[in-house]
Scaffold this motif. Sequence first.
Motif, PDB file in Angstrom:
ATOM      1  N   GLU A 199     -11.779  -7.416   0.400  1.00 22.66           N
ATOM      2  CA  GLU A 199     -11.080  -7.264  -0.879  1.00 22.66           C
ATOM      3  C   GLU A 199      -9.792  -8.058  -0.975  1.00 22.66           C
ATOM      4  O   GLU A 199      -9.332  -8.353  -2.078  1.00 22.66           O
ATOM      5  CB  GLU A 199     -10.789  -5.783  -1.132  1.00 22.66           C
ATOM      6  N   HIS A 200      -9.188  -8.410   0.150  1.00 21.20           N
ATOM      7  CA  HIS A 200      -7.878  -9.063   0.110  1.00 21.20           C
ATOM      8  C   HIS A 200      -7.809 -10.312   0.989  1.00 21.20           C
ATOM      9  O   HIS A 200      -6.714 -10.820   1.231  1.00 21.20           O
ATOM     10  CB  HIS A 200      -6.780  -8.080   0.550  1.00 21.20           C
ATOM     11  N   GLY A 201      -8.954 -10.773   1.479  1.00 21.74           N
ATOM     12  CA  GLY A 201      -8.952 -11.897   2.413  1.00 21.74           C
ATOM     13  C   GLY A 201      -8.320 -13.158   1.870  1.00 21.74           C
ATOM     14  O   GLY A 201      -7.742 -13.954   2.622  1.00 21.74           O
ATOM     15  N   ASP A 202      -8.415 -13.385   0.560  1.00 20.59           N
ATOM     16  CA  ASP A 202      -7.867 -14.608  -0.030  1.00 20.59           C
ATOM     17  C   ASP A 202      -6.427 -14.456  -0.503  1.00 20.59           C
ATOM     18  O   ASP A 202      -5.864 -15.379  -1.110  1.00 20.59           O
ATOM     19  CB  ASP A 202      -8.737 -15.068  -1.201  1.00 20.59           C
ATOM     20  N   VAL A 203      -5.799 -13.301  -0.220  1.00 25.02           N
ATOM     21  CA  VAL A 203      -4.414 -13.069  -0.650  1.00 25.02           C
ATOM     22  C   VAL A 203      -3.464 -13.808   0.285  1.00 25.02           C
ATOM     23  O   VAL A 203      -3.526 -13.631   1.503  1.00 25.02           O
ATOM     24  CB  VAL A 203      -4.088 -11.569  -0.656  1.00 25.02           C
ATOM     25  N   PRO A 204      -2.554 -14.644  -0.241  1.00 21.37           N
ATOM     26  CA  PRO A 204      -1.560 -15.291   0.623  1.00 21.37           C
ATOM     27  C   PRO A 204      -0.523 -14.281   1.093  1.00 21.37           C
ATOM     28  O   PRO A 204      -0.087 -13.418   0.328  1.00 21.37           O
ATOM     29  CB  PRO A 204      -0.935 -16.355  -0.292  1.00 21.37           C
TER      30      PRO A 204
ATOM     31  N   PHE B  39       4.844  -5.170   3.184  1.00 24.62           N
ATOM     32  CA  PHE B  39       3.601  -4.935   3.907  1.00 24.62           C
ATOM     33  C   PHE B  39       3.763  -5.485   5.316  1.00 24.62           C
ATOM     34  O   PHE B  39       4.246  -6.603   5.506  1.00 24.62           O
ATOM     35  CB  PHE B  39       2.439  -5.625   3.206  1.00 24.62           C
ATOM     36  N   SER B  40       3.381  -4.691   6.317  1.00 28.89           N
ATOM     37  CA  SER B  40       3.558  -5.078   7.719  1.00 28.89           C
ATOM     38  C   SER B  40       2.217  -5.037   8.442  1.00 28.89           C
ATOM     39  O   SER B  40       1.436  -4.097   8.274  1.00 28.89           O
ATOM     40  CB  SER B  40       4.549  -4.118   8.389  1.00 28.89           C
TER      41      SER B  40
ATOM     42  N   GLY C  13       3.886 -10.716  -4.998  1.00 23.71           N
ATOM     43  CA  GLY C  13       2.434 -10.511  -4.927  1.00 23.71           C
ATOM     44  C   GLY C  13       1.981  -9.908  -3.619  1.00 23.71           C
ATOM     45  O   GLY C  13       0.812 -10.024  -3.255  1.00 23.71           O
ATOM     46  N   SER C  14       2.888  -9.249  -2.892  1.00 25.64           N
ATOM     47  CA  SER C  14       2.564  -8.741  -1.563  1.00 25.64           C
ATOM     48  C   SER C  14       1.497  -7.649  -1.638  1.00 25.64           C
ATOM     49  O   SER C  14       1.293  -7.002  -2.674  1.00 25.64           O
ATOM     50  CB  SER C  14       3.808  -8.188  -0.877  1.00 25.64           C
ATOM     51  N   LEU C  15       0.844  -7.431  -0.497  1.00 22.74           N
ATOM     52  CA  LEU C  15      -0.164  -6.380  -0.436  1.00 22.74           C
ATOM     53  C   LEU C  15       0.449  -5.006  -0.649  1.00 22.74           C
ATOM     54  O   LEU C  15      -0.226  -4.085  -1.115  1.00 22.74           O
ATOM     55  CB  LEU C  15      -0.895  -6.438   0.904  1.00 22.74           C
ATOM     56  N   ALA C  16       1.719  -4.830  -0.316  1.00 22.18           N
ATOM     57  CA  ALA C  16       2.365  -3.542  -0.576  1.00 22.18           C
ATOM     58  C   ALA C  16       2.331  -3.223  -2.064  1.00 22.18           C
ATOM     59  O   ALA C  16       2.145  -2.066  -2.466  1.00 22.18           O
ATOM     60  CB  ALA C  16       3.807  -3.560  -0.072  1.00 22.18           C
ATOM     61  N   ARG C  17       2.497  -4.236  -2.885  1.00 20.07           N
ATOM     62  CA  ARG C  17       2.452  -4.037  -4.339  1.00 20.07           C
ATOM     63  C   ARG C  17       1.014  -3.940  -4.832  1.00 20.07           C
ATOM     64  O   ARG C  17       0.692  -3.130  -5.706  1.00 20.07           O
ATOM     65  CB  ARG C  17       3.202  -5.164  -5.048  1.00 20.07           C
ATOM     66  N   ARG C  18       0.132  -4.766  -4.282  1.00 20.47           N
ATOM     67  CA  ARG C  18      -1.279  -4.730  -4.686  1.00 20.47           C
ATOM     68  C   ARG C  18      -1.924  -3.398  -4.313  1.00 20.47           C
ATOM     69  O   ARG C  18      -2.846  -2.938  -4.986  1.00 20.47           O
ATOM     70  CB  ARG C  18      -2.046  -5.880  -4.032  1.00 20.47           C
ATOM     71  N   LEU C  19      -1.448  -2.787  -3.228  1.00 20.04           N
ATOM     72  CA  LEU C  19      -2.008  -1.527  -2.748  1.00 20.04           C
ATOM     73  C   LEU C  19      -1.184  -0.325  -3.198  1.00 20.04           C
ATOM     74  O   LEU C  19      -1.284   0.745  -2.609  1.00 20.04           O
ATOM     75  CB  LEU C  19      -2.071  -1.536  -1.216  1.00 20.04           C
ATOM     76  N   ARG C  20      -0.391  -0.493  -4.238  1.00 25.86           N
ATOM     77  CA  ARG C  20       0.589   0.536  -4.601  1.00 25.86           C
ATOM     78  C   ARG C  20      -0.046   1.906  -4.828  1.00 25.86           C
ATOM     79  O   ARG C  20       0.576   2.942  -4.532  1.00 25.86           O
ATOM     80  CB  ARG C  20       1.369   0.108  -5.854  1.00 25.86           C
TER      81      ARG C  20
ATOM     82  N   ARG D 251      -9.220   2.718   2.706  1.00 23.02           N
ATOM     83  CA  ARG D 251      -8.896   1.408   2.139  1.00 23.02           C
ATOM     84  C   ARG D 251      -7.877   0.635   2.982  1.00 23.02           C
ATOM     85  O   ARG D 251      -7.524  -0.489   2.629  1.00 23.02           O
ATOM     86  CB  ARG D 251      -8.408   1.571   0.700  1.00 23.02           C
ATOM     87  N   PHE D 252      -7.410   1.226   4.085  1.00 21.69           N
ATOM     88  CA  PHE D 252      -6.558   0.490   5.016  1.00 21.69           C
ATOM     89  C   PHE D 252      -7.356  -0.020   6.218  1.00 21.69           C
ATOM     90  O   PHE D 252      -6.774  -0.451   7.200  1.00 21.69           O
ATOM     91  CB  PHE D 252      -5.400   1.370   5.512  1.00 21.69           C
TER      92      PHE D 252
END
Length: 318
Positions: free
Chosen positions: A144-149, A219-220, A193-200, A135-136
Amino acid sequence: ADAQGCSNFSPCIAHLITATSTPAAYASTRILCFCYRYRKMQRASCVCVISLCAVIFGVDAETNDNEDMNDMVWAEESELVKDWLVHAGIAARHCDFTTLVEKDLTSGSFHSQYRHQPFVVRGATEEWPGVEQGRFQRDTFLTEHGDVPIDLIGSVDAAIFGPGAGRRENLSDYLKRMRNSSADYMVFDQSQGSLARRLRSDWTYPSAISFRRSTGPFFSMGGPGAGLSMHTHGETWLGLAFGQKIWLVWPPDGAPDNETYWKLAVLPLREVFRQHALPSEDRPLVCVQRAGDIVYLPEFWWNATMKLGECVGVGDQS
């Protein structure tokens, strides 16, 4: 492909199935699913095997699907970056930090032995659920995350003005720009709303590392040559799910002289390497972090960083 439990790899496998409906192709698909699902080979190796199967089973090589396949995977270390490392006299696997494996690092040893020095834990992210299950991967982020700011920071702006000096755009737009040219901006996203939190559920906080207070996970992400000029902050850990990254660090009371400091603070690290501007005296500790590694840096240590290829990681700061 989905039925075999390989949904994250299904576009590649589906191409093989639809191109050659033969028992051999089906058997190859089953083998590839097993390899990918149970991590018996790396994703890039699976892509190579699929390409070989395509030749053996008569798939038309002149297909535009190759471009789609390339867009699905992360780019490895660039030749240009390799040249910079050679000029700087840095070996590809060099690391001056204390090197540990997970069993060496406990909460007790962290506080009593390692908290006040940089260290790297080899293989620590390899068992993250998101790494094990693919999933990385780049295609997953796009679909799955293309529209995430996401929050972006520039190498020099961030060092001088802090993370808030950056800008914001959708992940899919950044991925296209990162692949095509720009190394000036990288993702450092610590927002709610970072991906680090979405991908917890896809990454694991290193249980032995504890901060007095945390500013929240970040998220880096970035391409070859992207990174941060010389700066300092609270204690930090960063785990890489993919890619390689180089760290140059000095202790809080051991920063280089003013001339070297300003050179490192104003120039992106890729320019420092290109101009052979690393200090000859008071040379920093240098570490090449690889996929699977977690790097820990104590608070207030000076550091400058650069990604050696496309990189994806998650971390935390105090």
